[in-house]
Structure formats: C-alpha cells, structure tokens
Design a protein around this motif. Structure first.
Motif, PDB file in Angstrom:
ATOM      1  N   GLU A 111      43.666  34.965  37.422  1.00 51.97           N
ATOM      2  CA  GLU A 111      44.776  36.425  37.830  1.00 51.97           C
ATOM      3  C   GLU A 111      43.801  37.475  37.600  1.00 51.97           C
ATOM      4  N   ALA A 112      43.027  37.694  36.630  1.00 55.59           N
ATOM      5  CA  ALA A 112      42.353  38.960  36.589  1.00 55.59           C
ATOM      6  C   ALA A 112      41.384  39.113  37.578  1.00 55.59           C
ATOM      7  N   ARG A 113      40.708  37.932  38.002  1.00 58.73           N
ATOM      8  CA  ARG A 113      39.590  38.187  39.003  1.00 58.73           C
ATOM      9  C   ARG A 113      40.396  38.296  40.501  1.00 58.73           C
ATOM     10  N   ALA A 114      41.495  37.758  40.540  1.00 62.83           N
ATOM     11  CA  ALA A 114      42.459  38.088  41.789  1.00 62.83           C
ATOM     12  C   ALA A 114      42.925  39.382  41.788  1.00 62.83           C
ATOM     13  N   GLY A 115      43.235  40.149  40.734  1.00 59.08           N
ATOM     14  CA  GLY A 115      43.743  41.325  40.593  1.00 59.08           C
ATOM     15  C   GLY A 115      42.768  42.351  41.036  1.00 59.08           C
ATOM     16  N   VAL A 116      41.366  42.216  40.421  1.00 58.86           N
ATOM     17  CA  VAL A 116      40.314  43.070  40.885  1.00 58.86           C
ATOM     18  C   VAL A 116      40.057  42.944  42.400  1.00 58.86           C
ATOM     19  N   CYS A 117      40.056  41.856  43.009  1.00 57.70           N
ATOM     20  CA  CYS A 117      39.815  41.642  44.318  1.00 57.70           C
ATOM     21  C   CYS A 117      40.769  42.128  45.222  1.00 57.70           C
ATOM     22  N   GLY A 158      39.353  38.871  54.304  1.00 58.29           N
ATOM     23  CA  GLY A 158      39.202  38.734  52.713  1.00 58.29           C
ATOM     24  C   GLY A 158      40.218  38.405  51.821  1.00 58.29           C
ATOM     25  N   LEU A 159      41.390  38.663  52.180  1.00 59.81           N
ATOM     26  CA  LEU A 159      42.619  38.676  51.596  1.00 59.81           C
ATOM     27  C   LEU A 159      42.937  37.059  51.614  1.00 59.81           C
ATOM     28  N   GLU A 160      42.695  36.668  52.870  1.00 60.29           N
ATOM     29  CA  GLU A 160      43.171  35.065  53.188  1.00 60.29           C
ATOM     30  C   GLU A 160      41.980  34.164  52.181  1.00 60.29           C
ATOM     31  N   ALA A 161      40.913  34.570  52.078  1.00 58.03           N
ATOM     32  CA  ALA A 161      39.880  33.962  51.056  1.00 58.03           C
ATOM     33  C   ALA A 161      40.364  34.011  49.720  1.00 58.03           C
ATOM     34  N   VAL A 162      40.583  35.232  49.324  1.00 56.39           N
ATOM     35  CA  VAL A 162      41.343  35.250  47.939  1.00 56.39           C
ATOM     36  C   VAL A 162      42.483  34.447  47.814  1.00 56.39           C
ATOM     37  N   ALA A 163      43.524  34.267  48.761  1.00 58.59           N
ATOM     38  CA  ALA A 163      44.509  33.647  48.505  1.00 58.59           C
ATOM     39  C   ALA A 163      44.303  31.974  48.624  1.00 58.59           C
ATOM     40  N   ARG A 164      43.376  31.539  49.526  1.00 58.42           N
ATOM     41  CA  ARG A 164      42.995  30.286  49.625  1.00 58.42           C
ATOM     42  C   ARG A 164      42.340  29.633  48.211  1.00 58.42           C
ATOM     43  N   ALA A 165      41.203  30.552  47.686  1.00 58.32           N
ATOM     44  CA  ALA A 165      40.765  30.231  46.379  1.00 58.32           C
ATOM     45  C   ALA A 165      41.829  30.362  45.220  1.00 58.32           C
ATOM     46  N   PHE A 166      42.625  31.259  45.189  1.00 54.32           N
ATOM     47  CA  PHE A 166      43.577  31.334  44.162  1.00 54.32           C
ATOM     48  C   PHE A 166      44.250  29.996  44.154  1.00 54.32           C
ATOM     49  N   SER A 167      44.998  29.475  45.387  1.00 60.90           N
ATOM     50  CA  SER A 167      45.620  28.331  45.288  1.00 60.90           C
ATOM     51  C   SER A 167      44.886  27.179  44.809  1.00 60.90           C
ATOM     52  N   GLU A 168      43.493  27.203  45.258  1.00 60.17           N
ATOM     53  CA  GLU A 168      42.732  26.225  44.771  1.00 60.17           C
ATOM     54  C   GLU A 168      42.503  26.100  43.298  1.00 60.17           C
ATOM     55  N   LEU A 223      33.483  36.120  44.646  1.00 61.81           N
ATOM     56  CA  LEU A 223      34.011  36.700  43.664  1.00 61.81           C
ATOM     57  C   LEU A 223      35.106  36.347  42.967  1.00 61.81           C
ATOM     58  N   VAL A 224      36.237  35.916  43.469  1.00 60.60           N
ATOM     59  CA  VAL A 224      37.428  35.589  42.877  1.00 60.60           C
ATOM     60  C   VAL A 224      37.231  34.212  42.222  1.00 60.60           C
ATOM     61  N   THR A 225      36.236  33.342  42.472  1.00 58.90           N
ATOM     62  CA  THR A 225      35.925  32.209  41.777  1.00 58.90           C
ATOM     63  C   THR A 225      35.000  32.450  40.737  1.00 58.90           C
ATOM     64  N   GLY A 226      34.653  33.737  40.574  1.00 60.79           N
ATOM     65  CA  GLY A 226      33.701  33.947  39.235  1.00 60.79           C
ATOM     66  C   GLY A 226      32.350  34.316  39.606  1.00 60.79           C
ATOM     67  N   ASN A 227      31.871  34.210  40.698  1.00 61.36           N
ATOM     68  CA  ASN A 227      30.380  34.232  41.089  1.00 61.36           C
ATOM     69  C   ASN A 227      30.268  35.853  41.329  1.00 61.36           C
ATOM     70  N   PRO A 228      28.973  36.203  40.772  1.00 59.98           N
ATOM     71  CA  PRO A 228      28.418  37.699  41.288  1.00 59.98           C
ATOM     72  C   PRO A 228      27.979  37.408  42.531  1.00 59.98           C
TER      73      PRO A 228
END
Length: 562
Positions: A111-117, A158-168, A223-228
């Motif tokens: 959630e925090a990573r998604a918020g930043v993205c 970019g948002l599409e990728a965030v949403a897909r990754a968040f769902s996973e 980024l949203v999955t935690g990778n620099p």
C-alpha cells in the motif's frame, strides 16, 4: 500515519478503478488526453513551455551519490539547440546506495509503495505540457502526439502496471493460521507469514522514440513491487526521463525514502554503459525496448536477471477485399503518416493479391490499390501545415539515411519527400514512401526497415498472403497484424493465423481507430509470443516475475494437558 499512507489514501479510488479496468478491459483513463487549458489550467501550456526553455543550456539536477562524469548530446530533430548536461553516477556507488535503501522500501509494504507510485503519476500528469515539449524536442513527435503519448497515455501505462502489480501482490495473504487435524491425536498447528520480496535492482533501458510510454510500465512495475530502479535513457532522448526521475525522487524524499531508489544513469554514444549495467550481479530485472540485435544480446547474456524485451518486427496488413477503398486508404494514410512510421506498431508489409481485390464499387487491380494508397498519402502530405504535426520529425539521422537507402529496393509507388516545417526550418521532416515488390522478394520486405517505409507486396492470392505473413511473423516477429476483408471465411482464417503466430489482430479499421495505436487498460501491447517481444504490456507475467514470496512458519504447540 506515514506520508506514503497519506498518498495511498488520496489515490486509493484511482487505484481501485484501475484494478477494475484491468479486469473489464473497457475504456477508462484518469488522465485527460486533451491538451486543454480548461482541464490542465489556463496557463499550463505557457508554463510548460517556460519550464522546458529553462532546461536549455543548463545542468539538470538529480540526486546522485557520486558523479563519475557529465554527459549530454541531445539534439532536437526540429533543429533547436538543447545543450543540457546530466550527471552520470558512479555505478558501484549508486548500486551500494540502492542496496542500502532497499530494505526500508521492501518493508514499507504494497500500500505504501503504491501510494508513492500513484503520487508520482499524479504529479507527472500535472506537468504533461512540460513533458510534451521535452518529448517533442528529443523524439521528433509532433506536439499533440508528444503531449498524449509522452504524457497521459504514458501515465496510463504506468498506472496500469501499478494496478496489475498491486493485484498480484494482494493475492498473497500476510498471515495464515494453519491447522491440520490428526484424528485422535492433537492437531498440527502453525502460524505462517508470507512476505512479498523484491528481486533486486531493476534496469530500465529507455528508447529514443518513446522515452516515457515504453519506460513507465517497467519502471512502475518494478518500483511498486519493491525494487530500486535505474533508468538508462537513450543518449538522444534524456530530458523526458530526467524529468520523470526528478519527480519520482521528490516524492520518495517527501515520503521518507531514499530518492536514489529511482535514478538515471545517462551515457553517450561514444561511451555506452548499458552492457556494463545489464551484466552487473546486483541487477536482477531488465526492461528493454529497441533493436532485436541488442534485445537478443540481453536475453542471451544476462542470466542473473529477468529480461523483458520489446524488439523489432515486421508489422503486417493483409488486404483481401474491401467495402470502400477510399475509407481504407484514409485510415492507412494516417496510420503510415503518424510519427513518420517511427512506431513499433506501424505496418511495414502490406500484402495484396497481384490480380487485385473486390470492392463494393467493382474490382481494383494491384496497381489501382497502390495508387489509392499513394494518392491518399500524397493528398494528405500536400497540406504541409497539417501534415508536419502528424508526421513529426525524424528522430535519428540513421533513420533519415535509411529512407534514401531503401528507395532502390522496389518500384517506387510513392517517393518520400522532405517538407519544411513552418516554425522549425531545420527540422528533419520526411513523408512516407511506398515501394511495390513481388512476393518472391522476401529478403527485402521480410526485414524491419524502421521509419516511413512500406512495402506493397504482390502475392498470388490471399491464401498466399497468409502463408507469407505466417512465415515472416514466425521468423521475425510482429506486434500488429491487420486485415481488410468482406469475407467471414477469410477473417476467420486470419484470426486463426493471429493465434498461431501470437500477434494482436485488427480487422477492417476504417474509422478513427488505427492499427498502430494501443490503449492502456484494454489492449495488451505485444504478446510475448513471437520474436518481436518476449513480454506483454501489461499482463500478470510482466509484474509477478518482479518479486518472490518468502514464508516463515512457527510451530504452535498443543495446549498443555490439565
């Protein structure tokens, strides 16, 4: 409440809508594509241009742990001097900084990573006019295309990728109480925890023609999955990447994280650094858009990393029969003119039976079909003031030279002309070229010729066209396939072909949708199933391979007997 959680709650509604759109595949976008002052603010255009002008001739400031050197060799395809300098970080210092910052970013949680993205994307959207000028004067895209593809449409991806990754990531529960009955004996009981753990440092290799649209999916998925994330821009298109990274660093800093979690490593044509970065043992994810030669090299020589590539291919149109040749020619005129064919989705090979096609107005010969296409493009490009905004400028001098070099590869049905831009007299503007070739010239049309170069291929029949398309796409790949036919049987055959060679298919486009356009939240861009790409934007595999799940189990002893 942390600042990252504040960001998450502010944008949670957008994320939920994006997740729903990814499932429904219906039209949706939170970022308006109209370059309107009413939407973005009455002074947005003027302010955006002023920001762009302010970068010219200056040093671009980014957070950098240690500077190895300064680079900068961007030249606007419109003839405008840029002269912007960028710091190239010391590779080892940057990687050490990222590795030190990674645990806190990992432990922040989805959630925090998604918020930043989401906050980064929101700020990018607010600066879409600034980005439009940066994209226009590095890639050569016309202003409206630069605004849309470089701004809102890239942000959509970019948002599409965030949403897909968040769902996973949401599929992984944080805790579970595991109890296994043992009949007469006490049940086995354990408390289990599951953690989403990033793979490692991500390298995103940006291309010269779409430095945001093709970059944001990999950047935000990692980024949203935690990778620099290290973004390595093309030497000819660094400013759009630099602006994106600067905004990301500002948001990360405000949220209490190391800004260098997103960094840019620029280089020069004379001293490229991509191979060095790609083979570094700490780099575990690589996203690349560009030539097949380098994409294949990455796939074969970076075993330590997951490699996601979008490479070159031979995009294809099959013309069997049409209702209105005029409508087809109008659609293909825009398709072939848009950004002078400098898109990974633009058709290069158009297969037409040599004995002609049926139309609602009677039969047309191969030459008459060629004349209709050539005439449509010629009429459109004769209106210079309109045409230059659609054609844009030629990004690379190599592409400009390729147009001239290819002129002798077939019979010229329409020659490419240089046009003068009314505002930028030194701009590299070229109109599309059409070349007539025989089906037997497969070595000519069966290789990608990047730029405004299209082959009209005379085949023995539509069945022959299908056979040739199957061979070329199977061997060279394609991202798009189009067909024009009034026969349901032929449409079924092309549909079967698309499934076999794993390419996206468009049928009978004559209106305002074009084969080289791809809509986020609905269209899967590339399939990953043929040589043009080994990944798709944006499916589950594109995001889920960026993290692993690490579990921890603790035994729960049975209750003590009374």
């Amino acid at each position: 409440m942390s600042k990252a959680q504040v960001f998450y709650e502010a944008h949670q509604g957008t994320l939920e809508q994006a997740v729903a759109a990814n499932r429904s595949r219906e039209f949706w976008s939170p970022y308006p594509e109209a370059a309107s002052g009413r939407i973005y603010g009455e002074t947005a255009n003027v302010d955006g241009r002023a920001c762009f002008d302010g970068y010219l001739g200056t040093h671009f400031e980014l957070a950098v742990p240690a500077v190895a050197q300064q680079v900068g060799e961007e030249e606007s395809p419109y003839g405008l001097a840029l002269d912007i300098r960028y710091d190239r970080p010391d590779t080892e210092a940057l990687i050490a900084r990222m590795q030190a910052a990674m645990p806190a970013w990992r432990d922040a949680g989805p959630e925090a990573r998604a918020g930043v993205c989401l906050e980064i994307l929101d700020r990018l959207n607010k600066r879409s006019f600034e980005m439009a000028y940066a994209v226009m004067h590095t890639t050569g895209q016309g202003f409206m295309m630069a605004f849309q593809a470089g701004g809102p449409h890239a942000q959509d991806r970019g948002l599409e990728a965030v949403a897909r990754a968040f769902s996973e990531m949401q599929q992984v529960p944080h805790r579970a109480s595991w109890v296994k009955p043992q009949g007469k004996h006490p049940a086995l009981a354990m408390e289990k925890t599951f953690r989403v753990v990033p793979k490692g440092i991500s390298l995103v290799v940006a291309c010269a023609t779409f430095p945001t649209w093709n970059t944001y999916p990999g950047l935000f998925a990692s980024l949203v999955t935690g990778n620099p994330v290290i973004v390595k821009p093309h030497p000819g298109a660094m400013l759009p990447v630099a602006i994106s990274v600067q905004i990301a660093q500002q948001v990360l800093t405000e949220a209490g994280y190391d800004p260098c979690l997103v960094s840019m490593v620029p280089d020069s044509k004379a001293q490229p650094i991509t191979k060095e970065l790609a083979q570094h043992s700490a780099v575990r994810l690589i996203d690349f858009t560009g030539s097949s030669a380098f994409g294949n090299w990455l796939e074969q020589n970076c075993p330590q990393a997951e490699v996601f590539t979008e490479k070159s291919g031979v995009n294809t149109i099959i013309i069997d029969s049409v209702q209105s040749m005029k409508a087809v020619a109008r659609n293909l005129t825009f398709t072939l003119s848009l950004y002078s064919g400098q898109m990974c989705t633009t058709p290069q090979a158009i297969y037409i039976p040599r004995d002609g096609i049926e139309t609602a107005d009677g039969r047309l010969s191969f030459d008459e079909v060629a004349e209709a296409l050539a005439g449509g493009i010629a009429k459109f490009t004769d209106n210079t003031e309109v045409a230059v905004n659609v054609l844009g400028a030629i990004q690379s001098t190599d592409t400009q030279a390729r147009i001239d070099d290819c002129a002798n590869l077939g019979e010229v049905a329409l020659a490419s002309r240089a046009l003068e831009h009314p505002e930028f007299p030194h701009a590299r503007i070229r109109t599309p070229m059409l070349l007539k070739v025989d089906a037997s010239d497969i070595d000519t049309y069966g290789e990608e010729r990047f730029g405004p170069i299209t082959f009209l291929i005379a085949t023995d029949s539509t069945a022959h066209s299908l056979e040739l398309a199957r061979k070329v796409i199977s061997e060279k790949g394609a991202i798009t396939l189009g067909v024009y036919s009034t026969s349901e049987a032929v449409l079924d055959q092309v549909d079967a072909l698309a499934l076999d060679v794993k390419v996206a298919l468009s049928c009978n486009l004559t209106g305002g949708v074009f084969v080289n356009q791809s809509a986020a939240f609905s269209d899967f861009h590339a399939t990953g199933g043929n040589p043009a790409a080994n990944a798709s934007l944006t499916d589950g595999a594109f995001v889920s391979r960026r993290f692993v799940v690490v579990q921890s189990r603790r035994d729960v002893p049975p209750p003590a007997e009374a």
